[in-house]
Design an enzyme around this catalytic site. Structure first.
Site, PDB file in Angstrom:
ATOM      1  N   GLU A   1       0.848  -1.187   0.000  1.00 24.31           N
ATOM      2  CA  GLU A   1       0.000   0.000   0.000  1.00 24.31           C
ATOM      3  C   GLU A   1       0.889   1.245   0.000  1.00 24.31           C
ATOM      4  O   GLU A   1       1.998   1.238   0.526  1.00 24.31           O
ATOM      5  CB  GLU A   1      -0.880  -0.006   1.247  1.00 24.31           C
TER       6      GLU A   1
ATOM      7  N   LYS B   1      -9.689   1.139  -2.228  1.00 26.10           N
ATOM      8  CA  LYS B   1      -9.845   0.672  -0.852  1.00 26.10           C
ATOM      9  C   LYS B   1     -11.212   1.064  -0.296  1.00 26.10           C
ATOM     10  O   LYS B   1     -11.600   2.236  -0.322  1.00 26.10           O
ATOM     11  CB  LYS B   1      -8.730   1.281   0.002  1.00 26.10           C
TER      12      LYS B   1
ATOM     13  N   CYS C   1      -5.028  -3.298   3.080  1.00 27.25           N
ATOM     14  CA  CYS C   1      -4.756  -2.961   4.475  1.00 27.25           C
ATOM     15  C   CYS C   1      -5.955  -3.115   5.423  1.00 27.25           C
ATOM     16  O   CYS C   1      -6.322  -4.231   5.774  1.00 27.25           O
ATOM     17  CB  CYS C   1      -4.167  -1.552   4.541  1.00 27.25           C
TER      18      CYS C   1
END
Length: 276
Positions: free
Chosen positions: A40, A114, A155
């Site tokens: 990321e 995300k 994440c």
């Protein structure tokens, strides 16, 4: 199939970060990797929204994306750019935290924004509000490759198991979890969460990570946990990169996905229920 997990310690200068990333990708290729994955925030980590806006670019203008696409094509590899911070045309001006899957021809096969934003109070001195600068995505993504179906996440998504179940039931055999995981929550939860996602879905989990202290030009900085992980569908940790930047190579046998799901076919055992 051999995967290469790239572990980085980026700063807030995308140009400097790109040179290091390209060197690590080349190292993975030299080690025989067919599928290379970066973490990321591959292009930068910064706590300053002003600085982010000054150095980020729209996707079609992003130098990191263009350079890594070229590198993937030259090397003939699949490349997951864990995520890049990119500008959007959203009315509120927020950025996107976007993961890219690149083919051996350099084409963008899939994009994933995300979904879950890291809005947490880790401690009295560490407070994060990712949603203040980044707008959340709204679409789960399973991408086709020549070696497997890949479910893309980033994440903080790892704390939301229903997303991973949907990806696996949608055909994913490999789940990618590129991260810049906080050093405090990482020490407490990183290994456990990733092992759980692998066991629940019968998927390989590949999680390239940022590591160490990330200095910023304004004199601040933050720490990330490192420990890029590769986990088998039965839950075994195949590789742990520790805390040093570098490349970790792992050979994957996709038959392990079939074997794990045959032994415990929980993806087919959903039941309707009521309450609470």
């Amino acid at each position: 199939m051999r995967a290469g997990l790239v572990q980085l310690t980026v700063g807030d200068d995308p140009v400097a970060n790109l040179a290091v990333t390209q060197a690590r990708v080349a190292e993975a290729v030299a080690g025989g990797a067919d599928f290379v994955l970066t973490p990321e925030c591959t292009n930068l980590l910064s706590s300053s929204r002003t600085h982010q806006r000054s150095v980020m670019r729209y996707e079609d203008e992003d130098e990191t994306l263009a350079a890594l696409r070229d590198q993937a094509a030259q090397a003939g590899i699949w490349l997951l750019i864990g995520s890049l911070g990119v500008l959007t045309h959203d009315a509120d001006g927020r950025f996107a935290n976007r993961s890219f899957l690149i083919s051996p021809t350099g084409d963008i096969v899939a994009r994933y924004d995300k979904i879950h934003m890291f809005d947490v109070n880790v401690s009295e001195t560490e407070v994060y509000r990712e949603s203040a600068g980044y707008r959340p995505g709204t679409k789960a993504v399973v991408a086709d490759t020549t070696f497997a179906k890949v479910g893309m996440t980033v994440c903080y998504d790892v704390r939301f198991p229903h997303l991973y179940r949907r990806l696996a039931q949608g055909g994913a055999q490999i789940l990618t979890v590129p991260a810049a995981f906080n050093h405090i929550t990482g020490a407490a939860h990183w290994h456990t969460l990733l092992k759980a996602r692998a066991i629940e879905t019968g998927c390989f989990v590949l999680a390239p990570a940022q590591t160490g202290f990330h200095p910023e030009t304004n004199g601040t900085g933050r720490n990330t946990y490192g420990h890029s992980l590769a986990i088998a569908p039965w839950g075994e940790i195949l590789a742990d990169a520790g805390t040093d930047p570098g490349v970790t190579l792992i050979d994957l046998d996709l038959d392990a996905v079939i074997k794990a799901r045959t032994r415990v076919p929980s993806l087919t055992h959903d039941r309707e229920f009521t309450g609470p």
